[in-house]
Design a protein around this motif. Structure first.
Motif, short mmCIF file in Angstrom:
data_model
loop_
_atom_site.label_atom_id
_atom_site.label_comp_id
_atom_site.label_asym_id
_atom_site.label_seq_id
_atom_site.Cartn_x
_atom_site.Cartn_y
_atom_site.Cartn_z
N GLN A 106 -1.80 -3.47 4.33
CA GLN A 106 -0.89 -2.42 3.87
C GLN A 106 0.03 -2.96 2.78
OE1 GLN A 106 -0.81 1.13 5.43
NE2 GLN A 106 -2.82 0.18 5.31
N GLN A 107 -0.59 -3.59 1.77
CA GLN A 107 0.14 -4.19 0.66
C GLN A 107 -0.47 -3.76 -0.66
OE1 GLN A 107 -0.23 -8.41 1.46
NE2 GLN A 107 1.76 -8.46 2.47
N THR A 124 1.81 -12.60 -9.74
CA THR A 124 1.36 -11.54 -8.84
C THR A 124 2.52 -11.24 -7.90
OG1 THR A 124 -0.91 -12.31 -8.95
CG2 THR A 124 -0.33 -10.87 -7.10
N LEU A 125 3.00 -10.00 -7.94
CA LEU A 125 4.10 -9.57 -7.09
C LEU A 125 3.53 -8.74 -5.95
CD1 LEU A 125 6.60 -8.49 -9.91
CD2 LEU A 125 6.37 -10.73 -8.80
N VAL A 126 3.81 -9.14 -4.73
CA VAL A 126 3.26 -8.47 -3.54
C VAL A 126 4.33 -7.57 -2.94
CG1 VAL A 126 2.23 -8.81 -1.27
CG2 VAL A 126 1.76 -10.44 -3.12
N ARG A 127 3.92 -6.34 -2.63
CA ARG A 127 4.81 -5.37 -2.02
C ARG A 127 4.17 -4.82 -0.75
NH1 ARG A 127 7.44 -7.72 -5.33
NH2 ARG A 127 8.37 -6.81 -7.21
N THR A 137 7.83 3.54 0.54
CA THR A 137 8.79 2.44 0.54
C THR A 137 8.03 1.16 0.23
OG1 THR A 137 10.20 3.56 2.14
CG2 THR A 137 10.51 1.18 1.88
N LEU A 138 8.48 0.47 -0.80
CA LEU A 138 7.90 -0.81 -1.20
C LEU A 138 8.91 -1.90 -0.88
CD1 LEU A 138 6.45 0.18 -4.69
CD2 LEU A 138 5.28 0.16 -2.48
N THR A 139 8.47 -2.89 -0.14
CA THR A 139 9.33 -4.00 0.26
C THR A 139 8.76 -5.28 -0.32
OG1 THR A 139 9.83 -2.83 2.31
CG2 THR A 139 10.37 -5.17 2.23
N THR A 140 9.63 -6.06 -0.96
CA THR A 140 9.15 -7.29 -1.59
C THR A 140 8.71 -8.29 -0.54
OG1 THR A 140 11.41 -8.16 -1.72
CG2 THR A 140 10.55 -7.06 -3.68
N TYR A 149 15.58 -9.77 0.68
CA TYR A 149 14.42 -9.11 0.11
C TYR A 149 14.87 -7.74 -0.40
CZ TYR A 149 14.21 -6.68 4.61
OH TYR A 149 14.50 -5.94 5.72
N ASN A 150 14.04 -7.15 -1.25
CA ASN A 150 14.36 -5.83 -1.81
C ASN A 150 13.49 -4.77 -1.16
OD1 ASN A 150 16.30 -6.73 -3.71
ND2 ASN A 150 14.65 -7.46 -5.01
N GLN A 151 14.07 -3.61 -0.98
CA GLN A 151 13.36 -2.47 -0.43
C GLN A 151 13.67 -1.26 -1.31
OE1 GLN A 151 13.15 -1.72 3.95
NE2 GLN A 151 14.42 0.04 3.39
N LEU A 152 12.64 -0.68 -1.89
CA LEU A 152 12.82 0.45 -2.79
C LEU A 152 12.04 1.66 -2.25
CD1 LEU A 152 12.61 -2.35 -4.60
CD2 LEU A 152 13.19 -0.75 -6.38
N THR A 153 12.74 2.76 -2.13
CA THR A 153 12.14 3.99 -1.64
C THR A 153 11.97 4.95 -2.81
OG1 THR A 153 13.12 3.69 0.54
CG2 THR A 153 12.35 5.91 0.00
#
Length: 157
Positions: A106-107, A124-127, A137-140, A149-153
Motif C-alpha cells: 500500500q505504497q 525515490t520518495l516512498v509514500r 492520505t500520503l505519509t512519508t 514524518y509528514n502526512q498530507l491529506t
C-alpha cells in the motif's frame, strides 16, 4: 434490473490501488508529526495557509506542487529583488517524475526527475497510501532514526 443489483450480480471488479490513485487531488491538510509524541505541527516548518495539487497520470508520471503563505505582489519574477525571489521560492515545494504503486505494501514510489530541491533529483520518495472515499492520505516513509514524518491529506478534484 436495478443498476446496483446488476453490479452485485456481476461481481463488480475491485479497483487496484493504482487505479484509485490516478487523477488530480487538491491539498487539504499537510502536517508534520513527531514520532515520539505524536504531536502535530506545521508542515515542513512552513507557515500556512497552504494550497497544492498532486496528479497521477495513467502513463506513470506524476507531479506535485505545494505553496504556503506568501506576500501578495503585482511584480513579475524579473522585477523581484534577489531577497524577494528567495522568499517566494521558500514558500514553494514541487517535484515531478515517474511513479509506481506497490499494491501489497500500500505504497507509492515517486522517482524524482526534477525538483525545486536539488537534493531530491534522482531519489525515490516512498509514500504510504490510505484512500477513504474522495480522500487520500500520503505519509512519508522515513529513516528509523528520523524524529518526525509528514502526512498530507488530499481530496480528489
Amino acid at each position: 434490473m436495478p443498476a446496483a443489483f446488476a453490479a452485485q450480480s456481476l461481481g463488480a471488479k475491485t479497483l487496484s490501488l493504482r487505479d484509485r490513485l490516478l487523477g488530480s487531488w487538491k491539498l487539504l491538510e499537510p502536517v508534520t508529526i513527531d514520532k515520539a509524541t505524536g504531536a502535530r505541527s506545521v508542515w515542513d516548518n512552513r507557515p500556512g495557509p497552504y494550497s497544492g495539487m498532486i496528479a497521477y497520470i495513467p502513463n506513470g508520471t506524476m507531479c506535485v506542487h505545494i505553496g504556503s503563505a506568501r506576500a501578495v505582489t503585482t511584480k513579475g519574477w524579473d522585477e523581484l529583488s534577489s531577497a524577494e525571489r528567495l522568499a517566494a521560492a521558500d514558500t514553494w515545494y514541487g517535484y515531478f517524475g515517474r511513479f509506481e504503486v506497490d499494491e501489497a505494501k500500500q505504497q507509492v514510489r515517486h522517482f524524482v526527475t526534477g525538483s525545486l530541491q536539488p537534493d531530491e533529483i534522482g531519489r525515490t520518495l516512498v509514500r504510504n497510501v490510505k484512500i477513504a472515499g474522495n480522500l487520500v492520505t500520503l505519509t512519508t516513509e522515513t529513516a528509523p532514526d528520523a524524529k518526525s514524518y509528514n502526512q498530507l491529506t488530499w481530496e480528489r478534484i
